[in-house]
Design a protein around this motif. Structure first.
Motif, PDB file in Angstrom:
ATOM      1  N   VAL A   9      49.206  45.545  41.410  1.00  0.00           N
ATOM      2  CA  VAL A   9      49.091  44.190  40.866  1.00  0.00           C
ATOM      3  C   VAL A   9      48.123  43.332  41.673  1.00  0.00           C
ATOM      4  CG1 VAL A   9      50.361  42.061  40.324  1.00  0.00           C
ATOM      5  CG2 VAL A   9      51.418  44.290  39.896  1.00  0.00           C
ATOM      6  N   PHE A  10      48.118  43.475  42.985  1.00  0.00           N
ATOM      7  CA  PHE A  10      47.323  42.584  43.841  1.00  0.00           C
ATOM      8  C   PHE A  10      46.193  43.339  44.541  1.00  0.00           C
ATOM      9  CE2 PHE A  10      51.696  41.025  43.719  1.00  0.00           C
ATOM     10  CZ  PHE A  10      51.486  39.761  43.187  1.00  0.00           C
ATOM     11  N   GLU A  11      45.056  42.668  44.676  1.00  0.00           N
ATOM     12  CA  GLU A  11      43.952  43.225  45.449  1.00  0.00           C
ATOM     13  C   GLU A  11      43.218  42.093  46.154  1.00  0.00           C
ATOM     14  OE1 GLU A  11      40.370  44.731  43.484  1.00  0.00           O
ATOM     15  OE2 GLU A  11      41.182  43.986  41.605  1.00  0.00           O
ATOM     16  N   ILE A  12      42.597  42.463  47.263  1.00  0.00           N
ATOM     17  CA  ILE A  12      41.774  41.502  47.994  1.00  0.00           C
ATOM     18  C   ILE A  12      40.355  41.615  47.435  1.00  0.00           C
ATOM     19  CG2 ILE A  12      40.886  40.788  50.243  1.00  0.00           C
ATOM     20  CD1 ILE A  12      43.924  40.394  49.904  1.00  0.00           C
ATOM     21  N   LYS A  13      39.840  40.521  46.940  1.00  0.00           N
ATOM     22  CA  LYS A  13      38.522  40.497  46.310  1.00  0.00           C
ATOM     23  C   LYS A  13      37.426  40.302  47.365  1.00  0.00           C
ATOM     24  CE  LYS A  13      38.408  40.716  42.311  1.00  0.00           C
ATOM     25  NZ  LYS A  13      38.352  41.884  41.455  1.00  0.00           N
ATOM     26  N   ASP A  14      36.184  40.351  46.921  1.00  0.00           N
ATOM     27  CA  ASP A  14      35.040  40.215  47.818  1.00  0.00           C
ATOM     28  C   ASP A  14      35.024  38.886  48.562  1.00  0.00           C
ATOM     29  OD1 ASP A  14      34.153  42.737  47.129  1.00  0.00           O
ATOM     30  OD2 ASP A  14      32.737  42.005  45.623  1.00  0.00           O
ATOM     31  N   ASP A  15      35.653  37.855  47.984  1.00  0.00           N
ATOM     32  CA  ASP A  15      35.685  36.544  48.652  1.00  0.00           C
ATOM     33  C   ASP A  15      36.735  36.482  49.761  1.00  0.00           C
ATOM     34  OD1 ASP A  15      38.071  36.365  47.214  1.00  0.00           O
ATOM     35  OD2 ASP A  15      37.463  34.626  46.032  1.00  0.00           O
ATOM     36  N   GLY A  16      37.500  37.596  49.941  1.00  0.00           N
ATOM     37  CA  GLY A  16      38.489  37.669  51.011  1.00  0.00           C
ATOM     38  C   GLY A  16      39.877  37.194  50.627  1.00  0.00           C
ATOM     39  N   TYR A  17      40.059  36.783  49.376  1.00  0.00           N
ATOM     40  CA  TYR A  17      41.348  36.278  48.921  1.00  0.00           C
ATOM     41  C   TYR A  17      41.959  37.224  47.896  1.00  0.00           C
ATOM     42  CZ  TYR A  17      39.787  32.073  51.247  1.00  0.00           C
ATOM     43  OH  TYR A  17      39.335  31.194  52.180  1.00  0.00           O
ATOM     44  N   ALA A  18      43.277  37.151  47.798  1.00  0.00           N
ATOM     45  CA  ALA A  18      43.996  38.009  46.859  1.00  0.00           C
ATOM     46  C   ALA A  18      43.825  37.517  45.431  1.00  0.00           C
ATOM     47  CB  ALA A  18      45.479  38.041  47.219  1.00  0.00           C
ATOM     48  N   GLU A  19      43.932  38.479  44.534  1.00  0.00           N
ATOM     49  CA  GLU A  19      43.924  38.164  43.110  1.00  0.00           C
ATOM     50  C   GLU A  19      44.939  39.075  42.444  1.00  0.00           C
ATOM     51  OE1 GLU A  19      40.707  38.978  39.802  1.00  0.00           O
ATOM     52  OE2 GLU A  19      40.192  37.198  40.986  1.00  0.00           O
ATOM     53  N   ALA A  20      45.648  38.528  41.459  1.00  0.00           N
ATOM     54  CA  ALA A  20      46.635  39.311  40.723  1.00  0.00           C
ATOM     55  C   ALA A  20      46.013  39.831  39.433  1.00  0.00           C
ATOM     56  CB  ALA A  20      47.851  38.448  40.398  1.00  0.00           C
ATOM     57  N   SER A  21      46.428  41.005  39.036  1.00  0.00           N
ATOM     58  CA  SER A  21      45.987  41.576  37.769  1.00  0.00           C
ATOM     59  C   SER A  21      46.434  40.659  36.635  1.00  0.00           C
ATOM     60  CB  SER A  21      46.624  42.955  37.587  1.00  0.00           C
ATOM     61  OG  SER A  21      46.415  43.429  36.281  1.00  0.00           O
ATOM     62  N   ASP A  22      45.625  40.576  35.585  1.00  0.00           N
ATOM     63  CA  ASP A  22      46.012  39.748  34.449  1.00  0.00           C
ATOM     64  C   ASP A  22      46.735  40.561  33.377  1.00  0.00           C
ATOM     65  OD1 ASP A  22      43.869  41.191  33.540  1.00  0.00           O
ATOM     66  OD2 ASP A  22      42.792  39.488  32.703  1.00  0.00           O
ATOM     67  N   LYS A  23      47.020  41.831  33.688  1.00  0.00           N
ATOM     68  CA  LYS A  23      47.749  42.689  32.754  1.00  0.00           C
ATOM     69  C   LYS A  23      49.244  42.437  32.857  1.00  0.00           C
ATOM     70  CE  LYS A  23      44.280  46.267  32.916  1.00  0.00           C
ATOM     71  NZ  LYS A  23      43.940  47.585  33.407  1.00  0.00           N
TER      72      LYS A  23
END
Length: 68
Positions: free
Chosen positions: A23-37
């Motif tokens: 569900v969660f990943e660290i993006k290139d900007d260094g912050y987490a993002e949750a899947s929209d699925k």
């Protein structure tokens, strides 16, 4: 069930992605993002809730159906 990460509060520690990388990943900007699925698997839901509860800055929240 879906989750949202408040990037104004997230510190990018990666705890959420470590607990629930489905569900969660660290993006290139260094912050987490949750899947929209939509999360339907019970084990993944439990892990995502654990990640939300374990977030040191409380940056993760569950998105209610009416918010989606």
């Amino acid at each position: 069930m879906k989750f949202k990460v408040d990037k104004d509060v997230c510190i990018g520690c990666g705890a959420c992605a470590s607990i629930c990388d489905e569900v969660f990943e660290i993006k290139d900007d260094g912050y987490a993002e949750a899947s929209d699925k939509e999360i339907t698997d019970e084990e993944v839901k439990e892990n995502a809730i654990s990640a939300m509860e374990g977030c040191p800055t409380s940056a993760i929240r569950e998105v209610k159906d009416e918010e989606a």
